[in-house]
Design a protein around this motif. Structure first.
Motif, PDB file in Angstrom:
ATOM      1  N   TRP A  80      52.838  32.849 -37.939  1.00  0.00           N
ATOM      2  CA  TRP A  80      53.893  31.963 -37.445  1.00  0.00           C
ATOM      3  C   TRP A  80      53.493  30.504 -37.687  1.00  0.00           C
ATOM      4  CZ3 TRP A  80      55.345  28.007 -34.266  1.00  0.00           C
ATOM      5  CH2 TRP A  80      56.674  27.975 -33.806  1.00  0.00           C
ATOM      6  N   ALA A  81      52.245  30.180 -37.389  1.00  0.00           N
ATOM      7  CA  ALA A  81      51.765  28.806 -37.606  1.00  0.00           C
ATOM      8  C   ALA A  81      51.811  28.433 -39.083  1.00  0.00           C
ATOM      9  CB  ALA A  81      50.346  28.663 -37.063  1.00  0.00           C
ATOM     10  N   ASP A  82      51.499  29.381 -39.958  1.00  0.00           N
ATOM     11  CA  ASP A  82      51.588  29.127 -41.394  1.00  0.00           C
ATOM     12  C   ASP A  82      53.032  28.859 -41.825  1.00  0.00           C
ATOM     13  OD1 ASP A  82      48.876  29.452 -41.819  1.00  0.00           O
ATOM     14  OD2 ASP A  82      49.036  31.528 -42.521  1.00  0.00           O
ATOM     15  N   GLU A  83      53.977  29.596 -41.236  1.00  0.00           N
ATOM     16  CA  GLU A  83      55.383  29.475 -41.616  1.00  0.00           C
ATOM     17  C   GLU A  83      56.027  28.220 -41.045  1.00  0.00           C
ATOM     18  OE1 GLU A  83      58.743  30.612 -43.652  1.00  0.00           O
ATOM     19  OE2 GLU A  83      56.834  31.683 -43.666  1.00  0.00           O
ATOM     20  N   TYR A  84      55.617  27.829 -39.841  1.00  0.00           N
ATOM     21  CA  TYR A  84      56.247  26.697 -39.156  1.00  0.00           C
ATOM     22  C   TYR A  84      55.188  25.689 -38.692  1.00  0.00           C
ATOM     23  CZ  TYR A  84      59.971  30.206 -38.905  1.00  0.00           C
ATOM     24  OH  TYR A  84      60.910  31.169 -39.217  1.00  0.00           O
ATOM     25  N   PRO A  85      54.449  25.083 -39.620  1.00  0.00           N
ATOM     26  CA  PRO A  85      53.355  24.192 -39.217  1.00  0.00           C
ATOM     27  C   PRO A  85      53.817  22.963 -38.441  1.00  0.00           C
ATOM     28  CG  PRO A  85      53.757  24.054 -41.587  1.00  0.00           C
ATOM     29  CD  PRO A  85      54.542  25.230 -41.084  1.00  0.00           C
ATOM     30  N   GLU A  86      54.971  22.407 -38.818  1.00  0.00           N
ATOM     31  CA  GLU A  86      55.436  21.221 -38.106  1.00  0.00           C
ATOM     32  C   GLU A  86      55.794  21.556 -36.664  1.00  0.00           C
ATOM     33  OE1 GLU A  86      58.590  19.381 -40.269  1.00  0.00           O
ATOM     34  OE2 GLU A  86      57.327  18.843 -41.980  1.00  0.00           O
ATOM     35  N   GLU A  87      56.422  22.709 -36.457  1.00  0.00           N
ATOM     36  CA  GLU A  87      56.762  23.120 -35.096  1.00  0.00           C
ATOM     37  C   GLU A  87      55.510  23.469 -34.304  1.00  0.00           C
ATOM     38  OE1 GLU A  87      60.137  25.812 -34.566  1.00  0.00           O
ATOM     39  OE2 GLU A  87      60.680  25.423 -36.659  1.00  0.00           O
ATOM     40  N   ALA A  88      54.547  24.123 -34.958  1.00  0.00           N
ATOM     41  CA  ALA A  88      53.293  24.451 -34.281  1.00  0.00           C
ATOM     42  C   ALA A  88      52.590  23.182 -33.824  1.00  0.00           C
ATOM     43  CB  ALA A  88      52.390  25.253 -35.213  1.00  0.00           C
ATOM     44  N   GLN A  89      52.533  22.188 -34.707  1.00  0.00           N
ATOM     45  CA  GLN A  89      51.904  20.920 -34.352  1.00  0.00           C
ATOM     46  C   GLN A  89      52.659  20.229 -33.221  1.00  0.00           C
ATOM     47  OE1 GLN A  89      52.223  17.214 -36.881  1.00  0.00           O
ATOM     48  NE2 GLN A  89      50.052  17.651 -37.172  1.00  0.00           N
ATOM     49  N   ASP A  90      53.981  20.259 -33.292  1.00  0.00           N
ATOM     50  CA  ASP A  90      54.807  19.624 -32.263  1.00  0.00           C
ATOM     51  C   ASP A  90      54.550  20.239 -30.892  1.00  0.00           C
ATOM     52  OD1 ASP A  90      57.042  17.915 -31.368  1.00  0.00           O
ATOM     53  OD2 ASP A  90      58.110  19.809 -31.125  1.00  0.00           O
ATOM     54  N   ILE A  91      54.471  21.558 -30.846  1.00  0.00           N
ATOM     55  CA  ILE A  91      54.197  22.239 -29.580  1.00  0.00           C
ATOM     56  C   ILE A  91      52.768  21.957 -29.127  1.00  0.00           C
ATOM     57  CG2 ILE A  91      53.951  24.512 -28.474  1.00  0.00           C
ATOM     58  CD1 ILE A  91      56.143  25.506 -30.444  1.00  0.00           C
ATOM     59  N   GLY A  92      51.824  22.043 -30.060  1.00  0.00           N
ATOM     60  CA  GLY A  92      50.421  21.904 -29.709  1.00  0.00           C
ATOM     61  C   GLY A  92      50.008  20.520 -29.290  1.00  0.00           C
ATOM     62  N   ARG A  93      50.761  19.517 -29.683  1.00  0.00           N
ATOM     63  CA  ARG A  93      50.420  18.143 -29.308  1.00  0.00           C
ATOM     64  C   ARG A  93      51.199  17.651 -28.087  1.00  0.00           C
ATOM     65  NH1 ARG A  93      47.322  15.391 -33.003  1.00  0.00           N
ATOM     66  NH2 ARG A  93      46.940  16.494 -34.982  1.00  0.00           N
ATOM     67  N   ASP A  94      52.051  18.495 -27.549  1.00  0.00           N
ATOM     68  CA  ASP A  94      52.815  18.131 -26.353  1.00  0.00           C
ATOM     69  C   ASP A  94      52.042  18.579 -25.117  1.00  0.00           C
ATOM     70  OD1 ASP A  94      54.636  17.889 -24.240  1.00  0.00           O
ATOM     71  OD2 ASP A  94      56.352  18.398 -25.518  1.00  0.00           O
ATOM     72  N   PRO A  95      51.654  17.658 -24.235  1.00  0.00           N
ATOM     73  CA  PRO A  95      50.870  18.045 -23.053  1.00  0.00           C
ATOM     74  C   PRO A  95      51.610  18.979 -22.099  1.00  0.00           C
ATOM     75  CG  PRO A  95      51.571  15.749 -22.905  1.00  0.00           C
ATOM     76  CD  PRO A  95      51.889  16.201 -24.292  1.00  0.00           C
ATOM     77  N   LEU A  96      52.906  19.137 -22.286  1.00  0.00           N
ATOM     78  CA  LEU A  96      53.648  20.063 -21.442  1.00  0.00           C
ATOM     79  C   LEU A  96      53.277  21.513 -21.761  1.00  0.00           C
ATOM     80  CD1 LEU A  96      55.923  20.032 -19.249  1.00  0.00           C
ATOM     81  CD2 LEU A  96      57.558  20.364 -21.124  1.00  0.00           C
ATOM     82  N   PHE A  97      52.783  21.745 -22.976  1.00  0.00           N
ATOM     83  CA  PHE A  97      52.502  23.103 -23.427  1.00  0.00           C
ATOM     84  C   PHE A  97      51.023  23.290 -23.753  1.00  0.00           C
ATOM     85  CE2 PHE A  97      56.820  22.053 -25.269  1.00  0.00           C
ATOM     86  CZ  PHE A  97      57.534  22.665 -24.247  1.00  0.00           C
ATOM     87  N   GLU A  98      50.629  24.552 -23.863  1.00  0.00           N
ATOM     88  CA  GLU A  98      49.339  24.891 -24.429  1.00  0.00           C
ATOM     89  C   GLU A  98      49.569  26.064 -25.397  1.00  0.00           C
ATOM     90  OE1 GLU A  98      46.888  25.715 -21.050  1.00  0.00           O
ATOM     91  OE2 GLU A  98      47.785  27.670 -20.642  1.00  0.00           O
ATOM     92  N   VAL A  99      48.783  26.073 -26.473  1.00  0.00           N
ATOM     93  CA  VAL A  99      48.923  27.090 -27.503  1.00  0.00           C
ATOM     94  C   VAL A  99      47.712  28.014 -27.462  1.00  0.00           C
ATOM     95  CG1 VAL A  99      48.995  27.510 -29.997  1.00  0.00           C
ATOM     96  CG2 VAL A  99      50.341  25.651 -28.996  1.00  0.00           C
ATOM     97  N   ALA A 100      47.972  29.315 -27.482  1.00  0.00           N
ATOM     98  CA  ALA A 100      46.909  30.316 -27.481  1.00  0.00           C
ATOM     99  C   ALA A 100      47.125  31.280 -28.644  1.00  0.00           C
ATOM    100  CB  ALA A 100      46.873  31.053 -26.147  1.00  0.00           C
ATOM    101  N   ASN A 101      46.208  32.206 -28.816  1.00  0.00           N
ATOM    102  CA  ASN A 101      46.119  33.072 -29.994  1.00  0.00           C
ATOM    103  C   ASN A 101      46.811  34.411 -29.745  1.00  0.00           C
ATOM    104  OD1 ASN A 101      45.002  34.890 -32.032  1.00  0.00           O
ATOM    105  ND2 ASN A 101      43.383  33.383 -32.356  1.00  0.00           N
ATOM    106  N   HIS A 102      47.624  34.825 -30.718  1.00  0.00           N
ATOM    107  CA  HIS A 102      48.334  36.114 -30.622  1.00  0.00           C
ATOM    108  C   HIS A 102      48.031  36.986 -31.840  1.00  0.00           C
ATOM    109  CE1 HIS A 102      51.139  38.892 -28.988  1.00  0.00           C
ATOM    110  NE2 HIS A 102      52.194  38.565 -29.703  1.00  0.00           N
ATOM    111  N   SER A 103      46.860  36.779 -32.438  1.00  0.00           N
ATOM    112  CA  SER A 103      46.398  37.447 -33.660  1.00  0.00           C
ATOM    113  C   SER A 103      46.990  36.748 -34.878  1.00  0.00           C
ATOM    114  CB  SER A 103      46.752  38.942 -33.691  1.00  0.00           C
ATOM    115  OG  SER A 103      48.094  39.146 -34.088  1.00  0.00           O
ATOM    116  N   TYR A 104      46.480  37.083 -36.060  1.00  0.00           N
ATOM    117  CA  TYR A 104      47.072  36.508 -37.257  1.00  0.00           C
ATOM    118  C   TYR A 104      48.304  37.284 -37.679  1.00  0.00           C
ATOM    119  CZ  TYR A 104      48.045  34.600 -41.759  1.00  0.00           C
ATOM    120  OH  TYR A 104      48.721  34.001 -42.784  1.00  0.00           O
TER     121      TYR A 104
END
Length: 286
Positions: free
Chosen positions: A121-145
């Motif tokens: 998912w991160a490979d497919e949507y890197p801009e969205e992944a970055q947007d979520i991951g840099r927002d202090p409202l959220f945290e990103v965790a691992n769901h396998s590759y």
């Protein structure tokens, strides 16, 4: 010894694209161990304040967290961003595995949340992944590759050999960081919630805490937002972890359901927190 947990108890028809829609069978797990900072940079790349994790279980097995303490009315909303390694052609053909509208709604309602992201998912949507991951409202965790099963049978998902389990999780962390998430959390959610002792042992060197849930939203493949709302609100208790999905094509009614769930639970006195906050509270840390 942590018993084998082969599958989630709820029955739902899931395909290989999405499998975490059942209630995890976690009875007889030992009580959560005291929280300690992660000492594994491969799981948590930041040198900032370490994220709270659970201590390893008996025999050094990966610890499992299912729900928080029942003191105080807190609830953690979690969202699985699912995508398998072989779904690139479907994404190229226009199928959407993201849900930016849901993320915008969480921001609009000021709801902190934990997003469990596959590396694909991160490979497919890197801009969205970055947007979520840099927002202090959220945290990103691992769901396998690849969102493949870590057990021999899990809702028809392709099975990942035990010898590849650790590298699959490491590959997901690498993809998430490459997409621009500065600090993926040292938490891992098994695809479908399916795991056993061999899987817990395989990923133990990574120092992650496995995150399950106690409330099934029922949003997977559902277009009935009202049914999702009822299922969540009837299931939530103080300390609950709710599993939902951030995959537009496979969970189309989630955003609409959130617009009802959040104000309803707030009226009942609930406060929304991230998984990290709930783990921290489990050890009595504030």
């Amino acid at each position: 010894m942590i018993p084998l947990v082969r599958r989630i108890a709820a029955v739902c028809a899931l395909g290989a694209a999405l499998a975490a829609c059942g209630a995890p069978r976690t009875s007889q797990h030992p009580a959560p161990s005291p929280v300690h900072p992660s000492a594994h940079p491969s799981a948590s790349p930041s040198a900032a304040t370490p994220a709270p994790t659970l201590a390893r279980g008996p025999g050094g097995l990966t610890p499992v967290f299912t729900k928080g303490p029942n003191r105080g009315k807190t609830v953690a909303l979690t969202f699985d961003a699912d995508m398998t390694a072989d779904q690139g052609p479907r994404a190229a053909a226009g199928q959407r595995f993201d849900n930016p509208g849901l993320i915008d709604t969480l921001r609009e309602l000021n709801v902190p949340a934990t997003v469990f992201m596959t590396g694909r998912w991160a490979d497919e949507y890197p801009e969205e992944a970055q947007d979520i991951g840099r927002d202090p409202l959220f945290e990103v965790a691992n769901h396998s590759y690849s969102h493949y099963s870590f057990t021999g049978s899990c809702y028809g998902l392709p099975v990942l050999p035990e010898k590849r389990m650790r590298s699959d999780v490491e590959r997901a962390f690498t993809a998430i960081r490459k997409a621009g998430v500065p600090r993926p959390m040292p938490y891992f959610r098994f695809p479908g919630g399916c795991y056993d002792e061999s899987a817990l042992r395989a990923i133990s060197p990574l120092g992650v805490t496995a995150i399950q849930w106690d409330v099934v939203s029922g949003d997977a493949f559902s277009s009935d937002a009202d049914a999702i709302v009822r299922q969540v609100e009837e299931g939530v208790r103080p300390g609950s972890v709710v599993v939902m999905h951030c995959t537009r094509s496979a969970a189309p009614a989630t955003e609409q359901a959130i617009r009802a769930i959040v104000p309803d639970l707030r009226k009942q006195g609930y406060r929304f927190v991230k998984v990290s906050q709930m783990i921290e509270a489990s050890a009595g840390r504030r």
